[in-house]
Design a protein around this motif. Structure first.
Motif, mmCIF file in Angstrom:
data_model
loop_
_atom_site.group_PDB
_atom_site.id
_atom_site.type_symbol
_atom_site.label_atom_id
_atom_site.label_comp_id
_atom_site.label_asym_id
_atom_site.label_seq_id
_atom_site.Cartn_x
_atom_site.Cartn_y
_atom_site.Cartn_z
ATOM 1 N N ASP A 153 28.462 69.721 9.069
ATOM 2 C CA ASP A 153 27.343 69.913 10.000
ATOM 3 C C ASP A 153 27.846 70.437 11.337
ATOM 4 O OD1 ASP A 153 25.543 69.016 8.096
ATOM 5 O OD2 ASP A 153 25.415 66.980 8.919
ATOM 6 N N VAL A 154 28.963 69.876 11.810
ATOM 7 C CA VAL A 154 29.529 70.318 13.082
ATOM 8 C C VAL A 154 30.032 71.753 12.972
ATOM 9 C CG1 VAL A 154 31.444 69.977 14.687
ATOM 10 C CG2 VAL A 154 30.100 68.020 13.905
ATOM 11 N N LEU A 155 30.757 72.076 11.895
ATOM 12 C CA LEU A 155 31.297 73.422 11.748
ATOM 13 C C LEU A 155 30.193 74.458 11.560
ATOM 14 C CD1 LEU A 155 34.501 72.857 9.583
ATOM 15 C CD2 LEU A 155 34.233 72.898 12.063
ATOM 16 N N THR A 156 29.099 74.055 10.959
ATOM 17 C CA THR A 156 27.953 74.962 10.849
ATOM 18 C C THR A 156 27.409 75.290 12.231
ATOM 19 O OG1 THR A 156 27.382 74.023 8.682
ATOM 20 C CG2 THR A 156 25.659 75.252 9.822
ATOM 21 N N ASP A 157 27.354 74.276 13.104
ATOM 22 C CA ASP A 157 26.907 74.500 14.469
ATOM 23 C C ASP A 157 27.920 75.342 15.239
ATOM 24 O OD1 ASP A 157 25.178 74.024 16.778
ATOM 25 O OD2 ASP A 157 26.791 72.739 17.507
ATOM 26 N N TRP A 158 29.212 75.088 15.032
ATOM 27 C CA TRP A 158 30.245 75.908 15.676
ATOM 28 C C TRP A 158 30.109 77.371 15.262
ATOM 29 C CZ3 TRP A 158 35.680 73.153 15.637
ATOM 30 C CH2 TRP A 158 35.587 71.939 16.346
ATOM 31 N N THR A 159 29.837 77.601 13.984
ATOM 32 C CA THR A 159 29.672 78.970 13.496
ATOM 33 C C THR A 159 28.567 79.680 14.256
ATOM 34 O OG1 THR A 159 30.496 78.454 11.272
ATOM 35 C CG2 THR A 159 29.034 80.350 11.475
ATOM 36 N N GLU A 160 27.455 79.002 14.440
ATOM 37 C CA GLU A 160 26.351 79.587 15.199
ATOM 38 C C GLU A 160 26.794 79.901 16.629
ATOM 39 O OE1 GLU A 160 21.700 78.599 16.440
ATOM 40 O OE2 GLU A 160 22.734 77.408 14.895
ATOM 41 N N GLY A 161 27.528 78.979 17.247
ATOM 42 C CA GLY A 161 28.011 79.198 18.605
ATOM 43 C C GLY A 161 28.982 80.360 18.694
ATOM 44 N N TYR A 162 29.850 80.495 17.706
ATOM 45 C CA TYR A 162 30.803 81.601 17.702
ATOM 46 C C TYR A 162 30.071 82.947 17.651
ATOM 47 C CZ TYR A 162 34.551 78.231 16.580
ATOM 48 O OH TYR A 162 35.452 77.193 16.594
ATOM 49 N N LEU A 163 29.057 83.035 16.815
ATOM 50 C CA LEU A 163 28.302 84.277 16.704
ATOM 51 C C LEU A 163 27.546 84.568 18.000
ATOM 52 C CD1 LEU A 163 26.958 83.930 13.048
ATOM 53 C CD2 LEU A 163 28.805 85.400 13.843
ATOM 54 N N GLN A 164 27.020 83.531 18.626
ATOM 55 C CA GLN A 164 26.326 83.713 19.899
ATOM 56 C C GLN A 164 27.280 84.191 20.986
ATOM 57 O OE1 GLN A 164 24.751 79.758 20.358
ATOM 58 N NE2 GLN A 164 22.875 80.199 19.217
ATOM 59 N N ALA A 165 28.552 83.795 20.885
ATOM 60 C CA ALA A 165 29.552 84.175 21.884
ATOM 61 C C ALA A 165 30.040 85.608 21.721
ATOM 62 C CB ALA A 165 30.739 83.220 21.817
ATOM 63 N N GLY A 166 29.737 86.230 20.579
ATOM 64 C CA GLY A 166 30.132 87.617 20.375
ATOM 65 C C GLY A 166 30.931 87.901 19.127
ATOM 66 N N ALA A 167 31.150 86.890 18.279
ATOM 67 C CA ALA A 167 31.872 87.127 17.033
ATOM 68 C C ALA A 167 31.024 87.957 16.068
ATOM 69 C CB ALA A 167 32.256 85.805 16.376
ATOM 70 N N SER A 168 31.711 88.727 15.240
ATOM 71 C CA SER A 168 31.037 89.549 14.236
ATOM 72 C C SER A 168 30.765 88.773 12.949
ATOM 73 C CB SER A 168 31.899 90.770 13.901
ATOM 74 O OG SER A 168 32.276 91.458 15.067
ATOM 75 N N GLY A 169 31.421 87.649 12.825
ATOM 76 C CA GLY A 169 31.315 86.815 11.637
ATOM 77 C C GLY A 169 32.411 85.772 11.706
ATOM 78 N N ILE A 170 32.832 85.252 10.568
ATOM 79 C CA ILE A 170 33.912 84.262 10.539
ATOM 80 C C ILE A 170 34.935 84.633 9.471
ATOM 81 C CG2 ILE A 170 32.557 82.335 11.432
ATOM 82 C CD1 ILE A 170 32.202 81.345 8.544
ATOM 83 N N TYR A 171 36.173 84.268 9.749
ATOM 84 C CA TYR A 171 37.252 84.369 8.769
ATOM 85 C C TYR A 171 37.427 82.959 8.215
ATOM 86 C CZ TYR A 171 41.778 85.641 6.733
ATOM 87 O OH TYR A 171 42.826 85.883 5.868
ATOM 88 N N TYR A 172 36.937 82.738 7.013
ATOM 89 C CA TYR A 172 36.827 81.389 6.467
ATOM 90 C C TYR A 172 38.033 81.059 5.597
ATOM 91 C CZ TYR A 172 34.668 77.199 4.579
ATOM 92 O OH TYR A 172 34.396 75.887 4.249
ATOM 93 N N SER A 173 38.741 79.992 5.959
ATOM 94 C CA SER A 173 39.923 79.578 5.214
ATOM 95 C C SER A 173 39.537 78.536 4.169
ATOM 96 C CB SER A 173 40.981 79.003 6.166
ATOM 97 O OG SER A 173 42.168 78.702 5.475
ATOM 98 N N GLY A 174 39.359 78.972 2.936
ATOM 99 C CA GLY A 174 39.046 78.078 1.824
ATOM 100 C C GLY A 174 40.286 77.315 1.404
ATOM 101 N N GLN A 175 40.166 76.009 1.213
ATOM 102 C CA GLN A 175 41.330 75.156 1.008
ATOM 103 C C GLN A 175 41.150 74.221 -0.194
ATOM 104 O OE1 GLN A 175 44.071 74.823 3.311
ATOM 105 N NE2 GLN A 175 43.346 76.437 4.669
ATOM 106 N N PHE A 176 42.291 73.677 -0.628
ATOM 107 C CA PHE A 176 42.362 72.578 -1.603
ATOM 108 C C PHE A 176 41.942 72.979 -3.018
ATOM 109 C CE2 PHE A 176 43.141 70.166 2.094
ATOM 110 C CZ PHE A 176 43.652 68.944 1.714
ATOM 111 N N SER A 177 42.077 74.276 -3.354
ATOM 112 C CA SER A 177 41.776 74.676 -4.732
ATOM 113 C C SER A 177 43.036 74.813 -5.573
ATOM 114 C CB SER A 177 41.014 76.007 -4.745
ATOM 115 O OG SER A 177 41.861 77.094 -4.392
#
Length: 318
Positions: A153-177
């Motif tokens: 929930d927190v990271l979802t909110d951070w994602t929104e904030g990052y985009l509002q700050a000027g990011a074009s998207g996110i580089y998502y690090s998928g883990q533990f597979s």
């Protein structure tokens, strides 16, 4: 094409004018936001890169607020800081600084960690270790999932904030597979839903998503790319040299554009610039330029000789 047009062509699985390039490495945690922005700009300009991938080097943000995690049930008590924490504020400021200086010429992608990865770090701050975390996942997966859900929930909110700050998207690090970490069913219960929550929010807000499938060193850097086949990614990256999945097989698996090709544990650190340039030409000639961005299997060492990366970048742009 300019850099943004070139990347949009790749994301659309089209043929760009030249093959775009991106490499990145970690920076000291002690850097201020201004210093971090300057370091990222320096690498971007020296390599003539086609995106800026912002590294998140505030590893292991203490999400427990002093909670000592002794039992899996403790995860139900976790509280999180939201955007009001140093890690978020620093990343947001770095994004804003970069967007102000080069946002009109290049896409900006901050690193976003898997909620499950941050959960494993929280165990360290909570006085336990990853082995304890994995044991709790087996003993009481519902409690662990409740805590990971709060992080998501927190990271979802951070994602929104990052985009509002000027990011074009996110580089998502998928883990533990990693194959020896979780069987697919457990991974699908504890990891996948929270990955999708963050990625789907980024897509809903109009951001691009680059999905990096990461394998840890203690598992030989192996991961399970097939578990991510239907993730909402615009560009997929994995360790081609250790998973047994080639670029061509990955294109078939994901049906999406691909990033990567060069071995950050081999040729990029051991080969000569001439050998790296030759391998770059071979990869592009074999794989083609449609929906492809040249890069490494994962992050390159911070002390790498930039002549190696420049050789790859120059060969890609020929």
């Amino acid at each position: 094409m300019n850099k943004i047009e070139r990347m949009k062509a790749v994301f659309a699985n089209e043929v760009p004018d030249v093959t775009p390039v991106g490499f990145w490495f970690h920076y000291p945690v002690s850097l201020t936001a201004r210093e971090s922005a300057d370091a990222h700009l320096k690498l971007y300009r020296e390599l003539n890169g086609d995106i800026i991938k912002i590294m998140d080097d505030c590893f292991g943000q203490d999400l427990t607020h002093g909670l000592k995690i002794e039992h899996a049930s403790d995860w139900r008590e976790i509280t999180l800081p939201g955007r009001d924490c140093p890690q978020y504020r620093k990343m947001e400021e770095v994004i804003r600084l970069l967007a102000q200086e080069v946002g009109e010429e290049v896409m900006i992608f901050p690193t976003m960690w898997s909620p499950f990865k941050l959960a494993s770090w929280a165990y360290i701050f909570g006085g336990s270790d990853e082995a304890t975390f994995m044991r709790h996942c087996a003993e009481d997966p519902d409690s662990v999932a409740a805590g990971v859900s709060k992080i998501a929930d927190v990271l979802t909110d951070w994602t929104e904030g990052y985009l509002q700050a000027g990011a074009s998207g996110i580089y998502y690090s998928g883990q533990f597979s990693e194959p020896r970490r979780f069987i697919p069913e457990v991974w699908g219960r504890l990891v996948r839903p929270f990955d999708l929550q963050v990625l789907e929010r980024a897509k809903a807000l109009g951001g691009y998503t680059i999905v990096h499938i990461c394998g840890e060193a203690d598992h030989g850097f192996r991961s399970s790319p097939e578990r991510y086949a239907d993730y909402p990614g615009d560009l997929f990256n994995w360790d081609v040299h250790r998973t047994g999945l080639s670029l061509e097989e990955g294109r078939t698996l994901f049906c999406k554009p691909i990033l990567g090709g060069l071995d950050n544990h081999g040729l990029l650190t051991e080969g000569t610039p001439e050998e790296i340039a030759a391998e770059t030409r071979r990869i592009i000639a074999s794989f083609g330029r449609r929906g492809f961005m040249l890069g490494a299997d994962c992050t390159v060492p911070a002390d790498i000789d930039l002549a190696r990366l420049k050789a790859a970048a120059a060969a890609a742009k020929e």
